[in-house]
Write a protein that holds these residues in place. Structure first.
Motif, PDB file in Angstrom:
ATOM      1  N   ALA A 200      80.571-108.072  89.682  1.00 58.96           N
ATOM      2  CA  ALA A 200      80.069-106.907  88.945  1.00 58.96           C
ATOM      3  C   ALA A 200      81.244-106.147  88.330  1.00 58.96           C
ATOM      4  N   PRO A 201      81.456-106.348  87.026  1.00 56.92           N
ATOM      5  CA  PRO A 201      82.531-105.595  86.372  1.00 56.92           C
ATOM      6  C   PRO A 201      82.265-104.092  86.488  1.00 56.92           C
ATOM      7  N   LYS A 202      83.280-103.355  86.815  1.00 59.87           N
ATOM      8  CA  LYS A 202      83.117-101.894  86.919  1.00 59.87           C
ATOM      9  C   LYS A 202      83.504-101.265  85.590  1.00 59.87           C
ATOM     10  N   GLY A 203      82.716-101.568  84.611  1.00 54.85           N
ATOM     11  CA  GLY A 203      82.929-101.035  83.270  1.00 54.85           C
ATOM     12  C   GLY A 203      81.974-101.709  82.316  1.00 54.85           C
ATOM     13  N   SER A 204      81.886-101.150  81.130  1.00 60.12           N
ATOM     14  CA  SER A 204      80.984-101.694  80.125  1.00 60.12           C
ATOM     15  C   SER A 204      81.426-103.089  79.694  1.00 60.12           C
ATOM     16  N   GLY A 205      80.457-103.902  79.310  1.00 57.15           N
ATOM     17  CA  GLY A 205      80.775-105.237  78.818  1.00 57.15           C
ATOM     18  C   GLY A 205      81.690-105.203  77.598  1.00 57.15           C
ATOM     19  N   SER A 259      75.861 -98.307  95.099  1.00 51.61           N
ATOM     20  CA  SER A 259      76.958 -97.514  94.516  1.00 51.61           C
ATOM     21  C   SER A 259      76.858 -97.483  92.997  1.00 51.61           C
ATOM     22  N   ASP A 260      76.473 -98.612  92.399  1.00 46.64           N
ATOM     23  CA  ASP A 260      76.418 -98.685  90.934  1.00 46.64           C
ATOM     24  C   ASP A 260      75.346 -97.759  90.366  1.00 46.64           C
ATOM     25  N   LEU A 261      74.160 -97.792  90.965  1.00 45.19           N
ATOM     26  CA  LEU A 261      73.083 -96.926  90.456  1.00 45.19           C
ATOM     27  C   LEU A 261      73.433 -95.452  90.673  1.00 45.19           C
ATOM     28  N   GLY A 263      76.590 -94.235  90.773  1.00 47.05           N
ATOM     29  CA  GLY A 263      77.681 -93.905  89.849  1.00 47.05           C
ATOM     30  C   GLY A 263      77.197 -93.639  88.440  1.00 47.05           C
ATOM     31  N   GLU A 264      76.306 -94.513  87.946  1.00 46.35           N
ATOM     32  CA  GLU A 264      75.879 -94.343  86.543  1.00 46.35           C
ATOM     33  C   GLU A 264      74.934 -93.153  86.372  1.00 46.35           C
ATOM     34  N   ARG A 265      74.154 -92.882  87.436  1.00 43.51           N
ATOM     35  CA  ARG A 265      73.284 -91.694  87.367  1.00 43.51           C
ATOM     36  C   ARG A 265      74.073 -90.433  87.727  1.00 43.51           C
ATOM     37  N   VAL A 267      78.477 -89.279  88.127  1.00 46.62           N
ATOM     38  CA  VAL A 267      79.651 -88.874  87.340  1.00 46.62           C
ATOM     39  C   VAL A 267      79.891 -89.733  86.093  1.00 46.62           C
ATOM     40  N   LEU A 268      79.548 -91.035  86.160  1.00 44.13           N
ATOM     41  CA  LEU A 268      79.909 -91.909  85.035  1.00 44.13           C
ATOM     42  C   LEU A 268      79.133 -91.618  83.758  1.00 44.13           C
ATOM     43  N   ALA A 269      77.894 -91.184  83.889  1.00 45.76           N
ATOM     44  CA  ALA A 269      77.124 -90.966  82.654  1.00 45.76           C
ATOM     45  C   ALA A 269      76.243 -89.712  82.718  1.00 45.76           C
TER      46      ALA A 269
HETATM   47  C1  LIG Z   1      77.991 -96.972  84.214  1.00 43.17           C
HETATM   48  C2  LIG Z   1      76.923 -97.882  83.700  1.00 43.17           C
HETATM   49  C3  LIG Z   1      76.963 -99.305  84.267  1.00 43.17           C
HETATM   50  O1  LIG Z   1      76.746 -99.300  85.651  1.00 43.17           O
HETATM   51  C4  LIG Z   1      78.342 -99.853  83.993  1.00 43.17           C
HETATM   52  C5  LIG Z   1      78.856 -99.964  82.604  1.00 43.17           C
HETATM   53  O2  LIG Z   1      79.077-100.119  84.918  1.00 43.17           O
HETATM   54  C6  LIG Z   1      75.854-100.119  83.586  1.00 43.17           C
HETATM   55  O3  LIG Z   1      74.901-100.520  84.281  1.00 43.17           O
HETATM   56  O4  LIG Z   1      75.937-100.359  82.379  1.00 43.17           O
END
Ligand SMILES: CC[C@](O)(C(C)=O)C(=O)O
Ligand SMILES: NC(=O)C1=CN([C@@H]2O[C@H](COP(=O)(O)OP(=O)(O)OC[C@H]3O[C@@H](n4cnc5c(N)ncnc54)[C@H](OP(=O)(O)O)[C@@H]3O)[C@@H](O)[C@H]2O)C=CC1
Ligand SMILES: [Mg+2]
Ligand SMILES: [Mg+2]
Length: 403
Positions: A200-205, A259-261, A263-265, A267-269
């Motif tokens: 799972a990349p920790k960033g946008s594609g 953690s991903d759900l 994070g994105e809900r 501080v990240l977004a």
């Molecule tokens: C922060 C949004 C993300 O989790 C990501 C880019 O890591 C996503 O699901 O796009």
């Protein structure tokens, strides 16, 4: 040390030769430049610090990490020489991971709905119908490693149709724990006789791609859900390198998705949009101009201060500010933490009990998901704060018009 230096120099010249060979092939050109940089920097690193130690101390907790430097290109290509990576879905991650693995010289094919938006984008990126671009079913049939990068909702809605195609000997790969962890809602239950792995990349594609082209790497997490061959973790790490990861930390499918759900809900977004809007509106309500409110809220954050956090941490950013700012930041940070912590607790619970998952499945499972999302995102784009942002950005001396 002398012999290790000599072997590193030999490795460098070997990798350089590989990259130079790739330079002769047009489709590999961009990546080849980054590969040259990558192997140069790896070799330099080995000469300077022969680490090899993969358990690191993160502020008192010991964690295993996997680094790209353990997978020189030749080793990576040899490892996957008999494999076809069938990448299903061509959204942000499909684009980044697919192009990176292709530029790393692996055999990659794409599987998407024929004549949909992804089909069009894949052709634009050089995937060729009948050669490297197929229907979802045909790609799975041809692939040995099935990389399921459909939207999380589509992973669920297509599962009953595609799961019989994932036969013994293939590997099933995800970039999110979502489908497997929330199986009661998604109905995704992998066949018992295949390895099931996650990177799972920790960033946008999009960043997965741009960092790779710059010779850098995205941080990713890696996990094994099912290990039939006894090689699942090794394979996951190798794929992680192939798709452009710089380093990977270990997780589980459940920890990744929780953690991903969050994070994105958080501080990240979502939280950052909420915080920006709250401050902007208070400044505007107190008579500050749009220019002033935007500059003090967004532009200074993204263009000056947040990059400093990325570079050397929060204290470095605080220290780069005036002593007046430092005093105020130190006083107000705990107030923001105390106020927001209950919101994050609530959010985490909503993730853990599946509420967030069910909402995502319902909404993104609609046939009109693209238009519905676009409509709400347009509403954000039309908020005063972001309309002002466009004007402010146009005043940057290095501005290039946005489309
Ligand atoms: C922060 C949004 C993300 O989790 C990501 C880019 O890591 C996503 O699901 O796009
Ligand atoms: N976006 C990111 O940066 C990150 C994403 N991830 C994870 O990676 C995976 C892929 O995410 P992402 O790249 O964002 O992709 P999206 O969520 O944007 O999904 C897009 C892909 O799903 C396909 N799709 C959607 N609905 C259907 C359907 N009903 N039938 C067939 N195909 C369908 C689309 O095809 P079409 O064009 O034909 O509609 C498109 O190829 C997810 O598990 C996500 O959580 C992980 C880390 C970061
Ligand atoms: Mg994420
Ligand atoms: Mg996510």
């Amino acid at each position: 040390m002398a012999s290790s230096t000599a072997s590193c120099l030999r490795a460098l010249s070997r990798h350089t030769r590989v990259a130079q060979r790739l330079l002769t092939k047009k489709s590999f050109q961009t990546a080849s430049y980054s590969l040259l940089a990558r192997h140069q920097s790896v070799t330099n690193k080995r000469v300077l610090a022969t680490r090899g130690l993969k358990t690191l101390d993160f502020a008192g907790s010991k964690e295993v990490v996997y680094e790209r430097s353990d997978w020189p290109l030749a080793k990576l290509q040899n490892y996957f020489k008999n494999d076809t990576l069938a990448l299903i879905g061509y959204g942000s991650q499909g684009h980044g991971q697919g192009l990176n693995a292709r530029d790393n010289g692996l055999n990659v094919i794409i599987g998407v709905r024929k004549d949909g938006e992804s089909w069009r984008q894949a052709i634009e990126d050089g995937w060729v119908p009948g050669e490297s671009l197929f229907s979802i079913e045909e790609a799975i049939d041809r692939g040995t490693i099935i990389m399921n990068l459909l939207s999380d909702a589509a992973q669920s809605s297509t599962w009953s149709h595609i799961s019989p195609l994932i036969t013994k000997g293939k590997t099933l790969y995800f970039s999110h724990g979502f489908s497997v962890v929330y199986k009661d809602d998604t109905k995704v239950i992998p066949p018992k006789d295949v390895d099931v792995i996650l990177v799972a990349p920790k960033g946008s594609g999009r960043t997965v791609r741009t960092l790779f082209k710059e010779g850098r790497g995205i941080n990713s997490s890696v996990a094994v859900f099912q290990d039939v061959t006894g090689k699942a973790m090794e394979k996951a790490v190798a794929i992680g390198v192939a798709i452009g990861s710089g380093y990977m930390y270990e997780t589980t499918f459940e920890k990744e998705v929780f953690s991903d759900l969050t994070g994105e809900r958080g501080v990240l977004a979502a939280a950052i949009q909420g915080l920006f809007c709250a401050q902007y509106k208070v400044l505007r309500a107190n008579g500050h101009s749009p220019s002033e409110a935007f500059n003090e809220t967004v532009e200074e954050a993204t263009q000056s201060l947040y990059p400093l956090i990325g570079e050397k941490g929060m204290d470095y950013m605080f220290n780069a500010c005036s002593t007046t700012a430092r005093r105020g930041a130190l006083d107000w940070a705990p107030i923001f933490e105390a106020t927001n912590r209950p919101v994050f607790e609530k959010l985490y619970e909503s993730v853990k009990n599946g509420t967030e998952t069910r909402k995502a499945l319902e909404f993104n499972g609609r046939a009109t998901y693209r238009e519905d999302l676009a409509k709400e995102l347009k509403e954000i784009d039309e908020q005063e704060i972001w309309r002002v942002g466009k004007v402010v950005r146009s005043l940057r001396p290095d501005y290039t018009p946005e489309h």
